[in-house]
Design a protein around this motif. Structure first.
Motif, mmCIF file in Angstrom:
data_model
loop_
_atom_site.group_PDB
_atom_site.id
_atom_site.type_symbol
_atom_site.label_atom_id
_atom_site.label_comp_id
_atom_site.label_asym_id
_atom_site.label_seq_id
_atom_site.Cartn_x
_atom_site.Cartn_y
_atom_site.Cartn_z
ATOM 1 N N LYS A 112 40.075 26.919 45.962
ATOM 2 C CA LYS A 112 39.264 28.119 45.694
ATOM 3 C C LYS A 112 39.891 29.362 46.332
ATOM 4 O O LYS A 112 39.834 30.463 45.757
ATOM 5 C CB LYS A 112 37.840 27.902 46.221
ATOM 6 N N LEU A 113 40.480 29.176 47.509
ATOM 7 C CA LEU A 113 41.118 30.321 48.175
ATOM 8 C C LEU A 113 42.303 30.845 47.362
ATOM 9 O O LEU A 113 42.495 32.050 47.235
ATOM 10 C CB LEU A 113 41.631 29.896 49.555
ATOM 11 N N MET A 114 43.094 29.923 46.837
ATOM 12 C CA MET A 114 44.314 30.323 46.130
ATOM 13 C C MET A 114 44.047 30.694 44.678
ATOM 14 O O MET A 114 44.770 31.496 44.094
ATOM 15 C CB MET A 114 45.360 29.189 46.172
ATOM 16 N N ARG A 115 43.026 30.100 44.070
ATOM 17 C CA ARG A 115 42.739 30.375 42.665
ATOM 18 C C ARG A 115 41.248 30.696 42.516
ATOM 19 O O ARG A 115 40.480 29.912 41.962
ATOM 20 C CB ARG A 115 43.116 29.159 41.808
ATOM 21 N N ALA A 119 39.624 39.353 50.416
ATOM 22 C CA ALA A 119 39.522 40.806 50.614
ATOM 23 C C ALA A 119 40.364 41.217 51.824
ATOM 24 O O ALA A 119 41.060 42.240 51.805
ATOM 25 C CB ALA A 119 38.061 41.204 50.816
ATOM 26 N N GLN A 120 40.317 40.388 52.873
ATOM 27 C CA GLN A 120 41.118 40.668 54.079
ATOM 28 C C GLN A 120 42.614 40.642 53.754
ATOM 29 O O GLN A 120 43.375 41.500 54.192
ATOM 30 C CB GLN A 120 40.852 39.592 55.123
ATOM 31 N N ILE A 121 43.019 39.670 52.964
ATOM 32 C CA ILE A 121 44.443 39.552 52.598
ATOM 33 C C ILE A 121 44.874 40.784 51.784
ATOM 34 O O ILE A 121 45.926 41.368 52.018
ATOM 35 C CB ILE A 121 44.695 38.243 51.817
ATOM 36 N N SER A 153 48.004 47.720 53.662
ATOM 37 C CA SER A 153 48.374 48.492 54.843
ATOM 38 C C SER A 153 49.765 48.104 55.384
ATOM 39 O O SER A 153 50.210 48.644 56.381
ATOM 40 C CB SER A 153 47.320 48.308 55.944
ATOM 41 N N LEU A 154 50.440 47.166 54.735
ATOM 42 C CA LEU A 154 51.761 46.737 55.220
ATOM 43 C C LEU A 154 52.808 47.826 55.030
ATOM 44 O O LEU A 154 52.720 48.646 54.124
ATOM 45 C CB LEU A 154 52.219 45.513 54.426
ATOM 46 N N ASP A 168 35.713 32.583 50.620
ATOM 47 C CA ASP A 168 36.924 32.873 49.852
ATOM 48 C C ASP A 168 36.984 34.342 49.451
ATOM 49 O O ASP A 168 38.036 34.974 49.497
ATOM 50 C CB ASP A 168 36.993 31.975 48.611
ATOM 51 N N GLU A 169 35.818 34.891 49.112
ATOM 52 C CA GLU A 169 35.736 36.308 48.726
ATOM 53 C C GLU A 169 36.155 37.186 49.915
ATOM 54 O O GLU A 169 36.986 38.083 49.782
ATOM 55 C CB GLU A 169 34.261 36.546 48.393
#
Ligand code: SF4
Length: 337
Positions: free
Chosen positions: A90-93, A311-313, A319-320, A306-307
């Protein structure tokens, strides 16, 4: 899975057949799993989401053969670890609908920790726990949900364990959707699974499932239509907690104690899927003198793990520094002379 089906649309509605795989089904004759599989396939067809957008993840046990019988993506994973595998998917897709199919041994014994934390984090996965109160695959040992005194192959003199209560555990862990249904009530199961499919966040559905080989009749008080009317507390939002179709009895509280009273008596409770206090009370209704709650006990919306993680990623990526060399030279760096 077969070649991906065309995106469902008005020109092609999916049917149950689209979700049936060509694998030979190897459950024992009369097993409650057959009914669950049939209702699940019907519900997925009604959702009209392409089958390649569903993933079914299982652990180990009779129930865990489920992914083989579904014409969707699926993983028959590690004992008790299906929630962890599902969380990763779920995290990746995030666009996929991720289901976990597990049993009372898989989820509540070896997998107890994984289950608790998937529910606590409110991961957007849908956990279906087939509870037959026995280990079927390994031939009839008592499970964490077997009642005290259960005589099984591993407890010939009767189990001395106190059983775990799946819905109480889900409530304590903070699942945002908690429900119960049973294998012998197909219409009800379809309704509950449809609600589960539409929920965003951690879903926990306990399905009472009969194992005719090792624990036949575990839910006779609900499986039998006549008895169901006396023993089933079918939950409907905003409606009194009335028992059965005839609704002659209902649930009220006396102090902090629930009790059955005549329908229409003062103090009869009404169902509210958002009320945590009521959820606690509903998970305590069991044993003589109580009707068994069936339906959606709890349904609240809150951001999923996961949401929030995705969002954090995305924020971090935005900001990178634009190039890798600048990034490598940033923060605590120094030159060795
Ligand atoms: Fe179903 Fe029980 Fe047979 Fe397992 S052992 S397939 S749960 S009837």
């Amino acid at each position: 899975m077969d070649a991906p089906a065309k995106k469902a649309g008005p020109e092609k509605r999916l049917t149950r057949k689209d979700f049936q795989s060509d694998r030979e089904i190897r459950w024992c004759p009369g097993c409650g799993d057959y009914s669950i599989l049939a209702q699940f396939q019907k519900v997925l067809a009604e959702l009209d989401v392409p089958r390649e957008e569903h993933v079914i993840v299982s652990g180990i046990g009779c129930a865990s053969r489920f992914p083989y019988y579904m014409n969707t993506y699926g993983i028959h994973s590690i004992h008790g670890r299906a929630p962890a595998v599902a969380t990763g998917i779920k995290l990746m897709r995030p666009e996929l609908t991720v289901w976990v199919v597990t049993g009372d041994g898989d989820a509540l014994s070896i997998g107890g920790n994984h289950l608790i934390h998937a529910l606590r984090r409110n991961v957007d996965i849908k956990i279906l726990l087939f509870n037959n109160r026995i280990y079927g695959l390994t031939k009839g040992q008592y499970s964490p949900t077997s009642p005290q005194g259960a005589q099984t192959r591993s407890t010939p003199s009767g189990s001395v364990d106190y059983p775990i209560h799946p819905l109480r555990l889900a409530a304590a862990a903070g699942a945002s959707f908690i429900a119960r249904t049973l294998d012998t009530d197909p219409k009800h199961m379809q309704q509950v699974l449809t609600r589960a499919a539409h929920h965003r966040g951690a879903v926990f559905v306990e399905i009472y499932q009969n194992c005719p080989i090792y624990n036949d009749g575990a839910y006779a008080e609900l499986a039998d239509r006549d008895q169901r009317d006396e023993n089933g507390l079918y939950l409907k939002p905003g409606k009194p907690l009335a028992v059965g179709d005839r609704g002659t009895k209902a649930t009220a509280v006396d102090g902090l104690q629930p009790k059955l009273v005549r329908a229409g008596s003062p103090g009869v409770l009404k169902h509210d899927e958002r009320n945590e206090g009521l959820l606690g009370l509903l998970t305590r209704l069991e044993g003589p003198g109580f009707a068994i709650p069936v339906g959606v006990l709890h349904d609240v919306q809150q951001p999923s793990f996961d949401e929030m993680a995705n969002a954090q990623i995305s924020d971090a990526r935005r900001s990178l520094q634009p190039d890798l060399q600048t990034l490598l030279n940033s923060g605590t760096t120094w030159t060795v002379e």
